[in-house]
Design a protein around this motif. Structure first.
Motif, mmCIF file in Angstrom:
data_model
loop_
_atom_site.group_PDB
_atom_site.id
_atom_site.type_symbol
_atom_site.label_atom_id
_atom_site.label_comp_id
_atom_site.label_asym_id
_atom_site.label_seq_id
_atom_site.Cartn_x
_atom_site.Cartn_y
_atom_site.Cartn_z
ATOM 1 N N THR A 376 -72.863 -78.200 -63.449
ATOM 2 C CA THR A 376 -73.436 -77.797 -62.160
ATOM 3 C C THR A 376 -72.654 -76.644 -61.524
ATOM 4 O O THR A 376 -73.234 -75.659 -61.074
ATOM 5 N N GLU A 377 -71.325 -76.738 -61.547
ATOM 6 C CA GLU A 377 -70.496 -75.729 -60.875
ATOM 7 C C GLU A 377 -69.993 -74.646 -61.830
ATOM 8 O O GLU A 377 -69.455 -73.629 -61.397
ATOM 9 N N GLY A 378 -70.068 -74.908 -63.144
ATOM 10 C CA GLY A 378 -69.730 -73.864 -64.105
ATOM 11 C C GLY A 378 -68.267 -73.779 -64.497
ATOM 12 O O GLY A 378 -67.885 -72.890 -65.253
ATOM 13 N N ILE A 379 -67.450 -74.681 -64.009
ATOM 14 C CA ILE A 379 -66.020 -74.663 -64.374
ATOM 15 C C ILE A 379 -65.721 -75.931 -65.180
ATOM 16 O O ILE A 379 -66.062 -77.037 -64.751
ATOM 17 N N VAL A 380 -65.091 -75.742 -66.358
ATOM 18 C CA VAL A 380 -64.664 -76.906 -67.151
ATOM 19 C C VAL A 380 -63.301 -77.344 -66.601
ATOM 20 O O VAL A 380 -62.310 -76.624 -66.759
ATOM 21 N N PRO A 381 -63.246 -78.516 -65.948
ATOM 22 C CA PRO A 381 -61.981 -78.898 -65.314
ATOM 23 C C PRO A 381 -60.955 -79.406 -66.323
ATOM 24 O O PRO A 381 -61.321 -79.953 -67.369
ATOM 25 N N ALA A 382 -59.673 -79.251 -66.009
ATOM 26 C CA ALA A 382 -58.631 -79.909 -66.799
ATOM 27 C C ALA A 382 -58.852 -81.427 -66.707
ATOM 28 O O ALA A 382 -59.410 -81.910 -65.716
ATOM 29 N N PRO A 383 -58.430 -82.189 -67.713
ATOM 30 C CA PRO A 383 -58.649 -83.638 -67.662
ATOM 31 C C PRO A 383 -58.019 -84.306 -66.428
ATOM 32 O O PRO A 383 -58.558 -85.287 -65.919
ATOM 33 N N GLU A 384 -56.900 -83.762 -65.947
ATOM 34 C CA GLU A 384 -56.215 -84.390 -64.809
ATOM 35 C C GLU A 384 -57.115 -84.423 -63.564
ATOM 36 O O GLU A 384 -57.375 -85.496 -63.012
ATOM 37 N N PRO A 385 -57.613 -83.260 -63.090
ATOM 38 C CA PRO A 385 -58.432 -83.311 -61.867
ATOM 39 C C PRO A 385 -59.790 -83.994 -62.037
ATOM 40 O O PRO A 385 -60.461 -84.252 -61.031
ATOM 41 N N THR A 386 -60.204 -84.285 -63.284
ATOM 42 C CA THR A 386 -61.469 -85.041 -63.397
ATOM 43 C C THR A 386 -61.310 -86.427 -62.767
ATOM 44 O O THR A 386 -62.304 -87.041 -62.374
ATOM 45 N N HIS A 387 -60.066 -86.901 -62.646
ATOM 46 C CA HIS A 387 -59.845 -88.195 -61.980
ATOM 47 C C HIS A 387 -60.270 -88.110 -60.512
ATOM 48 O O HIS A 387 -60.911 -89.013 -59.986
ATOM 49 N N ALA A 388 -59.907 -87.008 -59.866
ATOM 50 C CA ALA A 388 -60.300 -86.821 -58.467
ATOM 51 C C ALA A 388 -61.804 -86.571 -58.366
ATOM 52 O O ALA A 388 -62.469 -87.056 -57.440
ATOM 53 N N LEU A 389 -62.342 -85.838 -59.352
ATOM 54 C CA LEU A 389 -63.783 -85.554 -59.324
ATOM 55 C C LEU A 389 -64.592 -86.839 -59.459
ATOM 56 O O LEU A 389 -65.644 -86.998 -58.824
ATOM 57 N N ALA A 390 -64.109 -87.783 -60.286
ATOM 58 C CA ALA A 390 -64.839 -89.046 -60.466
ATOM 59 C C ALA A 390 -64.982 -89.767 -59.129
ATOM 60 O O ALA A 390 -66.043 -90.329 -58.812
ATOM 61 N N VAL A 391 -63.927 -89.732 -58.331
ATOM 62 C CA VAL A 391 -63.967 -90.396 -57.025
ATOM 63 C C VAL A 391 -64.869 -89.607 -56.056
ATOM 64 O O VAL A 391 -65.680 -90.191 -55.323
ATOM 65 N N ALA A 392 -64.744 -88.279 -56.086
ATOM 66 C CA ALA A 392 -65.579 -87.452 -55.201
ATOM 67 C C ALA A 392 -67.059 -87.678 -55.507
ATOM 68 O O ALA A 392 -67.894 -87.816 -54.598
ATOM 69 N N VAL A 393 -67.395 -87.752 -56.793
ATOM 70 C CA VAL A 393 -68.797 -87.952 -57.195
ATOM 71 C C VAL A 393 -69.290 -89.327 -56.732
ATOM 72 O O VAL A 393 -70.387 -89.462 -56.184
ATOM 73 N N ASP A 394 -68.460 -90.358 -56.910
ATOM 74 C CA ASP A 394 -68.854 -91.701 -56.467
ATOM 75 C C ASP A 394 -69.067 -91.755 -54.960
ATOM 76 O O ASP A 394 -70.011 -92.371 -54.465
ATOM 77 N N GLU A 395 -68.159 -91.121 -54.228
ATOM 78 C CA GLU A 395 -68.287 -91.101 -52.760
ATOM 79 C C GLU A 395 -69.573 -90.388 -52.352
ATOM 80 O O GLU A 395 -70.289 -90.827 -51.452
#
Ligand SMILES: Cc1ncc(COP(=O)(O)O)c(C=O)c1O
Length: 453
Positions: A376-395
């Motif tokens: 959707t946003e076009g950036i492949v995130p490092a595995p570390e910040p995907t942890h924060a993204l998982a929470v942001a997406v759930d919220e």
């Protein structure tokens, strides 16, 4: 027109780092000498770090000026952009407004140069010849190699074996910047040899790699050591992230309800959140500030709050922090930067004080959020910040159910261009989640250092 990027001019790069300690209700407990359990003085740290960094480590000044030569290097990529994730919001059909502060535009591809540059600078001013360090996924090692190349220093890196094998191009990138890279555990140090004697196939850990790098630096006065996270001065340097984000969100006309970041040793999370916590402590805003860690290495949520070593071999001072035990070796998850047994003492103290919350997530859930984000946003995130993204997406999904127009701010602290083997593993269906290793943690916690007096 709907705006995606909130940018600052080069003239708006912060000129000071923000030290949160004087604003806290109480200071964090001091580091202790492992033999006496008395607070360590600056002299104990002097063989490893330049005095300017030791002074920052214990400073009670709220603001510390960023030296001109450091600002000159920051200008290569700072200010970094703040994005509104409009495409992700649309995909989630959420009324939430999601913002991400993107640090992947730096030369190393993450937030790590924010501290490697000042650390190399202060060492160069002191006439140091070489800096040693540890690295997990390789982001920190790359950042330090880059900074050393700018200031004319040699750089020697111990990279955690699991990541060294899984991410070969990170090693190449460190070598391009002029560093010498070894897999850790290695047979070059006593600490490495001790681990290999017990387990020749050890995947390594950040704690072991720190022991190796510290051991080499401690033996030669022309060599010093640099740490990529955990310590107060590292968190301090990262506050340029949050200071910029405050201004950018102001431009966007929003204030955050939730600030979420991943935590390995806590530096990107601190860097984004501390300036906002300053505003919260002053009563101007009231966001929840949430740390996200891997389920396989959950120091904040499942560790004990106790004095422990920062490294595996027990060479560092004792630090009061959330820890899974200094000899705990986490399972080889792809987010190598989050495989640390402890947590920053400052973050640990603030967590205990109730200034932040925390949760842990398994890696497949995080990669699912990372892939959605990339598509959707076009950036492949490092595995570390995907942890924060998982929470942001759930919220944001929860907001879609409740109709709440929550403002979510997350730290997208690095890109994953050199982590593609991890994405290949996920997309190929081969990725596994590791259960919380309760037995291994219990065994490690049984080895916590004890005061003999
Ligand atoms: C991209 C990235 N994010 C996060 C981390 C975790 O470190 P910290 O918690 O200090 O930000 C690392 C560590 O190497 C990293 O490379």
């Amino acid at each position: 027109m709907s705006q995606h990027k909130y940018l600052l001019d080069e003239s708006e790069i912060p000129t000071t780092w923000y030290n949160i300690i004087p604003d806290l209700p109480s200071p964090p407990p001091p580091p202790l000498h492992p033999a006496t359990w008395e607070p360590v003085g600056p002299d104990a740290l002097a063989p490893l770090f330049p005095m300017a960094l030791i002074e920052q480590e214990v400073s009670t000044d709220r603001y510390i000026e960023i030296p001109g030569p450091v600002l000159d290097v920051y200008r290569l990529w700072r200010p970094t952009p703040l994005f509104r994730a409009r495409n992700l919001e649309k995909a989630l059909k959420t009324p939430a407004r999601i913002y991400y502060k993107y640090e992947g535009t730096s030369p190393a591809g993450s937030h790590k140069p924010n501290t490697s540059v000042p650390q190399a600078y202060y060492n160069a001013v002191d006439g140091v010849r070489k800096i040693t360090t540890e690295t997990g996924a390789g982001q920190w090692g790359t950042a330090l190699a880059f900074a050393c190349s700018l200031f004319g220093l040699e750089c020697e890196v111990w990279q955690v074996r699991a990541s060294y094998d899984a991410k070969p191009y990170r090693r190449t990138m460190m070598e391009v910047f002029g560093a010498e890279v070894h897999p850790s555990p290695s047979d070059l140090t006593g600490a490495g040899r001790a681990v290999l004697a017990k387990d020749p196939d050890s995947p390594g850990s950040l704690g072991i790699a720190i022991s190796e790098a510290v051991e080499v630096a401690a033996q030669d006065e022309t060599i010093r050591y640099a740490l990529g996270s955990v310590l107060n001065h590292v968190l301090l340097h990262q506050t340029v992230i949050g200071e910029e984000a405050l201004r950018q969100l102001e431009k966007a006309g929003d204030t955050p309800d939730l600030i979420v970041g991943c935590t390995g040793g806590g530096s990107n999370f601190a860097g984004l959140s501390f300036p906002f916590i300053r505003e919260k402590l002053a009563g101007r805003i009231s966001p929840e500030v949430r740390a996200v860690e891997p389920a396989a290495c959950p120091s904040l949520t499942k560790g004990v709050y106790a004095y422990d070593f920062g490294d595996t071999a027990g060479m560092t001072p004792l630090m009061k922090m959330h820890t899974l035990g200094h000899d705990f070796i986490p399972d080889p998850i792809h987010a190598g930067g989050l495989r640390y047994h402890g947590m920053s003492p400052l973050i640990s103290h603030m967590y205990e004080t109730g200034l932040m919350t925390a949760e842990a997530r398994p890696q497949t859930e995080c990669f699912a959020a990372g892939v959605l984000f990339a598509r959707t946003e076009g950036i492949v995130p490092a595995p570390e910040p995907t942890h924060a993204l998982a929470v942001a997406v759930d919220e944001a999904r929860r907001c879609a159910e409740t109709g709440a127009e929550k403002v979510i701010l997350t730290a997208l602290c690095g890109h994953g261009h050199l982590d593609l083997p991890a994405y290949a593993n996920y997309l190929g269906g081969g990725m596994v989640d590791y259960d919380y290793p309760a037995d291994k943690v219990a065994e490690s916690l049984a080895h916590l250092p004890q005061a003999s007096v």
